[in-house]
Design an enzyme around this catalytic site. Structure first.
Site, PDB file in Angstrom:
ATOM      1  N   ASP A  49       1.075  -1.187  -0.070  1.00 32.80           N
ATOM      2  CA  ASP A  49       0.126  -0.070  -0.011  1.00 32.80           C
ATOM      3  C   ASP A  49       0.812   1.286  -0.032  1.00 32.80           C
ATOM      4  OD1 ASP A  49      -2.861   1.316   0.394  1.00 32.80           O
ATOM      5  OD2 ASP A  49      -1.593   2.071   2.033  1.00 32.80           O
ATOM      6  N   TYR A  54       3.411   9.889   0.994  1.00 32.04           N
ATOM      7  CA  TYR A  54       4.372   9.063   2.072  1.00 32.04           C
ATOM      8  C   TYR A  54       5.795   9.530   1.546  1.00 32.04           C
ATOM      9  CZ  TYR A  54       0.126   6.504   3.133  1.00 32.04           C
ATOM     10  OH  TYR A  54      -1.169   6.371   3.495  1.00 32.04           O
ATOM     11  N   LYS A  79      -1.642   6.351  -4.392  1.00 33.12           N
ATOM     12  CA  LYS A  79      -2.901   6.969  -4.247  1.00 33.12           C
ATOM     13  C   LYS A  79      -2.370   8.486  -4.856  1.00 33.12           C
ATOM     14  CE  LYS A  79      -3.611   4.915   0.204  1.00 33.12           C
ATOM     15  NZ  LYS A  79      -2.330   4.478   0.856  1.00 33.12           N
ATOM     16  N   HIS A 112      -6.885   9.646  -2.552  1.00 31.40           N
ATOM     17  CA  HIS A 112      -6.555   9.612  -1.169  1.00 31.40           C
ATOM     18  C   HIS A 112      -7.525  10.265  -0.339  1.00 31.40           C
ATOM     19  CE1 HIS A 112      -2.595   8.930   1.141  1.00 31.40           C
ATOM     20  NE2 HIS A 112      -3.599   8.808   2.246  1.00 31.40           N
ATOM     21  N   ASN A 163     -11.081   7.255   2.514  1.00 35.27           N
ATOM     22  CA  ASN A 163     -11.629   7.961   3.375  1.00 35.27           C
ATOM     23  C   ASN A 163     -13.164   8.765   2.949  1.00 35.27           C
ATOM     24  OD1 ASN A 163      -9.511   8.270   5.336  1.00 35.27           O
ATOM     25  ND2 ASN A 163      -8.179   8.926   3.593  1.00 35.27           N
ATOM     26  N   SER A 211      -4.688   1.541   9.184  1.00 34.58           N
ATOM     27  CA  SER A 211      -4.410   1.736  10.495  1.00 34.58           C
ATOM     28  C   SER A 211      -5.088   0.352  11.531  1.00 34.58           C
ATOM     29  CB  SER A 211      -4.967   2.959  11.226  1.00 34.58           C
ATOM     30  OG  SER A 211      -4.290   4.087  10.706  1.00 34.58           O
ATOM     31  N   LEU A 213      -4.334  -1.812  13.336  1.00 33.29           N
ATOM     32  CA  LEU A 213      -3.516  -1.959  14.819  1.00 33.29           C
ATOM     33  C   LEU A 213      -3.834  -0.883  15.688  1.00 33.29           C
ATOM     34  CD1 LEU A 213      -0.266  -3.815  13.941  1.00 33.29           C
ATOM     35  CD2 LEU A 213      -2.297  -4.841  13.990  1.00 33.29           C
TER      36      LEU A 213
END
Ligand SMILES: NC(=O)c1ccc[n+]([C@@H]2O[C@H](COP(=O)([O-])OP(=O)(O)OC[C@H]3O[C@@H](n4cnc5c(N)ncnc54)[C@H](OP(=O)(O)O)[C@@H]3O)[C@@H](O)[C@H]2O)c1
Length: 333
Positions: A49, A54, A79, A112, A163, A211, A213
């Site tokens: 991903d 990033y 993205k 994104h 999102n 996310s 975790l």
């Protein structure tokens, strides 16, 4: 290694049912993240991903180039960042990503965020872009149609969203020519988003869980005092004890059990290995999945404060919680 797949109905393509994240949460260097991807590939991950924002696609590209894994065995997502919305920019952005990743095509390209509101890397929670605007459907569709063109050009195999809310996705599904095959959304035991998750699945869209975790090392701008820690939640911890494993594994087993493709990130070999193993063996029982419903406390971690426009009351306005998209008329061109 036999990693389970989810099949994309529209094309028959197979997405590995777990991926590895590459967002360094503002503290993992590009080099270290690329090393994590290298390790992940060695351990058997085949779903990566990525994202332009990033800032590490170049380094990851070097790792992909050096890997002997046949391209068709990999699933690479990237993205479109918020500063590249709009007809002219989408093609430029994907070409830059493909160049850095040293690929001819992406398996999946996501929008994104559903607004063009840019925040600088490593900004803090008070950062506001003066040009920030709410969701404007006509503008999103201009971007989406440019995404659709990339499929025709063979630059991306599939397109998707990230999102999004149920209200925004509904509008997109009514207006698109090519449907999103996946929606990347925040999903973990303490934030299960049952309504949106159910809607996405009903529409045949694959939910990719970010996310998964509970993002324990997320940037400070995404940390609020009242946030709950998934891996310390009593139900998660009790089930981990029963399975003799780390609570992280329970988060991933839960995702797998309810049809989510999780994309946990780690820089540590031990964690990368155990995260992958979590979905390969010792699944949760139906009773445990039911028990985990009690862990859901609607604890959104990535609230998106930095994307707020001037008149927005607070971050809840980004998420259409009452089903209504707030977009004052004067923001429309
Ligand atoms: N679409 C979007 O808007 C969006 C938003 C956020 C994230 N994402 C994507 O989702 C990916 C994952 O989300 P995330 O990075 O926010 O959070 P996450 O995967 O929930 O958590 C990552 C953190 O957990 C730790 N960790 C990993 N495995 C562990 C284990 N087995 N035991 C204990 N700790 C463990 C890692 O530290 P160590 O390095 O020490 O293992 C890392 O700091 C991102 O990297 C990114 O690719 C997308």
């Amino acid at each position: 290694m036999n990693i389970p797949y989810v099949t994309i109905a529209a094309t028959g393509a197979k997405m590995p049912a777990i991926g590895v994240g590459t967002f360094g949460s503002d503290h993992v260097s590009s080099f270290d993240m690329a090393q994590s991807v290298k390790l992940a590939l060695k351990l058997g991950y085949r779903n990566i991903d990525c994202a332009r924002v990033y800032g590490n696609e170049k380094e990851i590209g070097e790792v992909l180039k050096a890997s002997a894994i046949p391209r068709e065995e990999l699933w690479i997502t990237s993205k479109l960042w918020n500063d590249m919305h709009g007809k002219k920019n989408v093609g430029l952005s994907v070409r830059a990503t493909l160049k850095d990743l040293q690929l001819d095509y992406l398996d999946l390209f996501l929008v994104h965020w559903p607004f063009p509101n840019y925040h600088p890397p490593k900004c803090d929670v008070t950062s506001r872009n003066p040009n920030a605007r709410p969701y404007i459907h006509e503008e999103y569709m201009e971007t989406w149609h440019a995404m659709e063109e990339l499929v025709g050009q063979g630059l991306v195999r599939h397109i998707g969203t990230s999102n999004m809310t149920k209200a925004k996705l509904g509008l997109l599904l009514d207006s698109c020519t090519i449907r999103p095959v996946a929606n990347e959304m925040e999903l973990h035991p303490c934030f299960q988003q049952p309504e949106l998750l159910g809607y996405v699945k009903k529409e045949g869209i694959i939910p990719i869980g970010f996310s998964p975790l509970g993002s324990p090392n997320r940037p400070e701008r995404d940390t609020t005092e009242t946030d709950v820690v998934d891996m310390e939640h009593p139900v998660v911890v009790a089930i981990a004890k029963a399975h003799n494993c780390h609570p992280a594994s329970i988060c991933l087993k839960w995702a797998h059990a309810v049809g989510i493709v999780p994309i946990p990130q780690s820089t540590k070999e031990r964690n990368l290995r155990s995260n992958l193993q979590s979905i390969l063996s010792d699944p949760l029982t139906e009773e445990e999945v039911t028990m985990l419903k009690k862990a859901d406390c609607n604890n959104r971690l990535i609230k998106g404060q930095v994307f707020l426009w001037e008149e927005a009351k607070d971050w809840t306005e980004l998420w259409d919680e009452d089903g209504i998209i707030r977009a004052p008329e004067h923001y429309r061109n």
